[in-house]
Design a protein around this motif. Structure first.
Motif, PDB file in Angstrom:
ATOM      1  N   SER A  51      48.194 120.058 -28.705  1.00  0.00           N
ATOM      2  CA  SER A  51      47.328 121.233 -28.850  1.00  0.00           C
ATOM      3  C   SER A  51      45.866 120.841 -28.670  1.00  0.00           C
ATOM      4  O   SER A  51      45.088 121.570 -28.044  1.00  0.00           O
ATOM      5  N   LEU A  52      45.491 119.684 -29.213  1.00  0.00           N
ATOM      6  CA  LEU A  52      44.122 119.204 -29.070  1.00  0.00           C
ATOM      7  C   LEU A  52      43.819 118.937 -27.588  1.00  0.00           C
ATOM      8  O   LEU A  52      42.751 119.308 -27.073  1.00  0.00           O
ATOM      9  N   LEU A  54      45.242 120.433 -25.116  1.00  0.00           N
ATOM     10  CA  LEU A  54      45.155 121.751 -24.469  1.00  0.00           C
ATOM     11  C   LEU A  54      43.760 122.344 -24.665  1.00  0.00           C
ATOM     12  O   LEU A  54      43.180 122.916 -23.728  1.00  0.00           O
ATOM     13  N   GLY A  55      43.210 122.197 -25.875  1.00  0.00           N
ATOM     14  CA  GLY A  55      41.867 122.716 -26.146  1.00  0.00           C
ATOM     15  C   GLY A  55      40.822 122.068 -25.247  1.00  0.00           C
ATOM     16  O   GLY A  55      39.909 122.739 -24.741  1.00  0.00           O
ATOM     17  N   ILE A  56      40.954 120.762 -25.017  1.00  0.00           N
ATOM     18  CA  ILE A  56      40.011 120.077 -24.125  1.00  0.00           C
ATOM     19  C   ILE A  56      40.234 120.517 -22.679  1.00  0.00           C
ATOM     20  O   ILE A  56      39.296 120.827 -21.948  1.00  0.00           O
ATOM     21  N   LEU A  58      41.481 123.264 -21.437  1.00  0.00           N
ATOM     22  CA  LEU A  58      41.031 124.629 -21.142  1.00  0.00           C
ATOM     23  C   LEU A  58      39.507 124.722 -21.156  1.00  0.00           C
ATOM     24  O   LEU A  58      38.917 125.505 -20.415  1.00  0.00           O
ATOM     25  N   ASN A  77      56.060 120.427 -33.226  1.00  0.00           N
ATOM     26  CA  ASN A  77      55.219 121.461 -32.599  1.00  0.00           C
ATOM     27  C   ASN A  77      55.854 121.939 -31.298  1.00  0.00           C
ATOM     28  O   ASN A  77      55.196 122.024 -30.260  1.00  0.00           O
ATOM     29  N   GLY A  79      56.765 124.839 -30.620  1.00  0.00           N
ATOM     30  CA  GLY A  79      56.096 126.078 -30.215  1.00  0.00           C
ATOM     31  C   GLY A  79      54.887 125.795 -29.341  1.00  0.00           C
ATOM     32  O   GLY A  79      54.575 126.561 -28.427  1.00  0.00           O
ATOM     33  N   GLY A  80      54.231 124.674 -29.642  1.00  0.00           N
ATOM     34  CA  GLY A  80      53.065 124.292 -28.842  1.00  0.00           C
ATOM     35  C   GLY A  80      53.425 124.027 -27.390  1.00  0.00           C
ATOM     36  O   GLY A  80      52.593 124.220 -26.493  1.00  0.00           O
ATOM     37  N   THR A  82      55.490 125.798 -25.715  1.00  0.00           N
ATOM     38  CA  THR A  82      55.491 127.112 -25.058  1.00  0.00           C
ATOM     39  C   THR A  82      54.058 127.588 -24.813  1.00  0.00           C
ATOM     40  O   THR A  82      53.806 128.298 -23.842  1.00  0.00           O
ATOM     41  N   THR A  83      53.120 127.163 -25.691  1.00  0.00           N
ATOM     42  CA  THR A  83      51.713 127.520 -25.452  1.00  0.00           C
ATOM     43  C   THR A  83      51.160 126.731 -24.266  1.00  0.00           C
ATOM     44  O   THR A  83      50.467 127.278 -23.411  1.00  0.00           O
ATOM     45  N   ARG A  86      52.503 128.320 -21.265  1.00  0.00           N
ATOM     46  CA  ARG A  86      51.935 129.649 -21.030  1.00  0.00           C
ATOM     47  C   ARG A  86      50.625 129.556 -20.240  1.00  0.00           C
ATOM     48  O   ARG A  86      50.364 130.353 -19.359  1.00  0.00           O
ATOM     49  N   TYR A  87      49.813 128.546 -20.566  1.00  0.00           N
ATOM     50  CA  TYR A  87      48.500 128.433 -19.923  1.00  0.00           C
ATOM     51  C   TYR A  87      48.492 127.413 -18.780  1.00  0.00           C
ATOM     52  O   TYR A  87      47.548 127.390 -17.986  1.00  0.00           O
TER      53      TYR A  87
ATOM     54  N   ALA B  50      51.965 130.103 -30.658  1.00  0.00           N
ATOM     55  CA  ALA B  50      53.283 130.322 -31.247  1.00  0.00           C
ATOM     56  C   ALA B  50      53.183 130.254 -32.770  1.00  0.00           C
ATOM     57  O   ALA B  50      53.914 130.943 -33.481  1.00  0.00           O
ATOM     58  N   GLU B  54      48.709 125.287 -34.439  1.00  0.00           N
ATOM     59  CA  GLU B  54      48.284 124.863 -33.098  1.00  0.00           C
ATOM     60  C   GLU B  54      46.807 125.148 -32.867  1.00  0.00           C
ATOM     61  O   GLU B  54      46.115 124.397 -32.177  1.00  0.00           O
ATOM     62  N   GLY B  57      44.359 122.387 -33.676  1.00  0.00           N
ATOM     63  CA  GLY B  57      44.283 121.370 -32.630  1.00  0.00           C
ATOM     64  C   GLY B  57      43.471 121.860 -31.443  1.00  0.00           C
ATOM     65  O   GLY B  57      42.620 121.141 -30.904  1.00  0.00           O
ATOM     66  N   ILE B  58      43.717 123.104 -31.035  1.00  0.00           N
ATOM     67  CA  ILE B  58      42.998 123.658 -29.881  1.00  0.00           C
ATOM     68  C   ILE B  58      41.507 123.753 -30.180  1.00  0.00           C
ATOM     69  O   ILE B  58      40.666 123.383 -29.350  1.00  0.00           O
ATOM     70  N   GLY B  61      39.936 120.301 -30.065  1.00  0.00           N
ATOM     71  CA  GLY B  61      39.736 119.878 -28.679  1.00  0.00           C
ATOM     72  C   GLY B  61      38.553 120.595 -28.048  1.00  0.00           C
ATOM     73  O   GLY B  61      37.719 119.977 -27.375  1.00  0.00           O
TER      74      GLY B  61
END
Lengths: 192, 170
Positions: A51-52, A54-56, A58, A77, A79-80, A82-83, A86-87, B50, B54, B57-58, B61
């Motif tokens: 997830s971290l 993904l944040g960077i 994006l 994680n 579910g992460g 699927t995120t 998704r992106y 989801a 999460e 974390g996002i 980042g």
């Protein structure tokens, strides 16, 4: 395949990437190969490295982001995934070192030891490029293809449940965090 | 659905005025307009999650990458994110702006929201998270700006609680 050998094989390519790792063996082994200011080790918050990343990815589409994840971490994680799917950030390479074990807390078997297929789960979640590799050569090829693919990839690297003698390193968590942010936000740093 | 569009717009505009450019969210009744605004605005990125953890974390980042972010979630989503907040954002001293709908307060008709309503503030206080309640439309812009200012100067998570009086019109 040993995880440290896999990381050593692709280490030169990491110099110009943003690298995020999970805790424990992955963090300690990558530091033993050689810490760089563009490496961040998430030493807790288990499951959130992807997830971290993904944040960077994006936030900074011009940078290539590599996440070194683990089987038990991503299982926390799912579910992460699927995120991520998704992106579909084109600049993210998601590597899962799968040793079928919670190695750093005593070696308890994870669900991949009884057949759960993480590359299959990632593919079913919608990650466009997925593969499972079992040798250094295959990992090296898959990693370099993913790095140049311009498409989100999840690479599951099957590795032995073997890690370093100790997990605490000389690099403090906050020193790593401030150095990493400075590297990412300092325009004069060498970037991709 | 009597969720206040006008107050949702005030909140969204105030967050944008603080340079928030990335939102992570899980749908919840009070947040429907805010989530839609974050999705429709070409200057902001919406990440649909989801599970709320999460989003920690996002946001970490995004912060490292130089982008300001906010999490939009219900109080039960905040509960679901606690480990990430403690062992991610707090451990690494990362500012985290959490916009939390405070379901289960006085006036709540949904029985399933009531336990969360009782525990939210106690959990925030136990975690040492500074918080404020948004209940007056006129004070939204400066309360959001001040929350963001403290998050960035303290390098810590902060929370703003969206109240029934602000979000629900009936």
């Amino acid at each position: 395949m040993l995880r440290i050998d896999a990381m050593r094989a692709v280490y030169p390519q990491l110099e110009r990437c943003v690298v995020v790792t999970i805790m424990g063996a992955v963090a300690a082994e990558l530091q033993s190969i050689g810490h760089r200011p563009n490496f961040f080790y998430l030493q807790h918050a288990m499951g959130l490295a992807s997830s971290l990343g993904l944040g960077i990815a994006l936030s900074r589409p011009e940078l290539k982001v590599v996440v070194f994840d683990g089987d038990a971490s991503i299982l926390m994680n799912l579910g992460g995934l699927t995120t991520l799917a998704r992106y579909k950030p084109k600049n993210l390479v998601h590597v899962v070192f799968d040793n079928e074990s919670l190695l750093s807390v005593g070696g308890f078997p994870s669900a991949t030891s009884t057949g759960s297929d993480l590359a299959g789960i990632a593919a079913a979640a919608g990650v466009p490029r997925t593969t499972t590799v079992g040798t250094i050569d295959a990992f090296d090829v898959a990693f370099n293809e993913a790095l140049h693919a311009d498409e989100l990839s999840t690479i599951v690297a099957k590795v032995k449940a073997q890690g370093p003698a100790k997990f605490v390193t000389d690099l403090s968590l906050l020193e790593n965090r401030f150095q990493f942010k400075r590297w990412l936000c300092d325009d004069t740093s060498a970037k991709v | 659905m009597p969720v206040s569009v006008a107050n949702s717009q005030l909140i969204f505009d105030a967050l944008k005025a603080c340079d928030v450019r990335l939102f992570s969210a899980l749908p919840e009744t009070w947040l429907v307009h805010l989530v839609r605004m974050a999705e429709d605005d070409p200057e902001t990125i919406l990440v649909r999650l989801a599970k709320e953890e999460e989003g920690v974390g996002i946001s970490m980042g995004a912060y490292f990458a130089g982008v300001k972010s906010a999490m939009l979630m219900q109080n039960h989503g905040f509960f679901a994110a606690i480990n990430g907040i403690i062992s991610g954002a707090q451990l690494y001293r990362v500012p985290l702006l959490m916009i939390i709908s405070h379901r289960g307060e006085f006036g709540e008709r949904d029985p399933w929201q009531t336990e969360g309503g009782i525990s939210t503030i106690r959990v925030l206080e136990a975690m040492g998270i500074p918080y404020d309640r948004l209940d007056d439309p006129a004070s939204i812009p400066h309360r959001i700006a001040k929350a963001q200012t403290l998050a960035e100067s303290a390098l810590r998570p902060v929370a703003l609680l969206l109240t029934r009086d602000l979000m629900w019109e009936e």
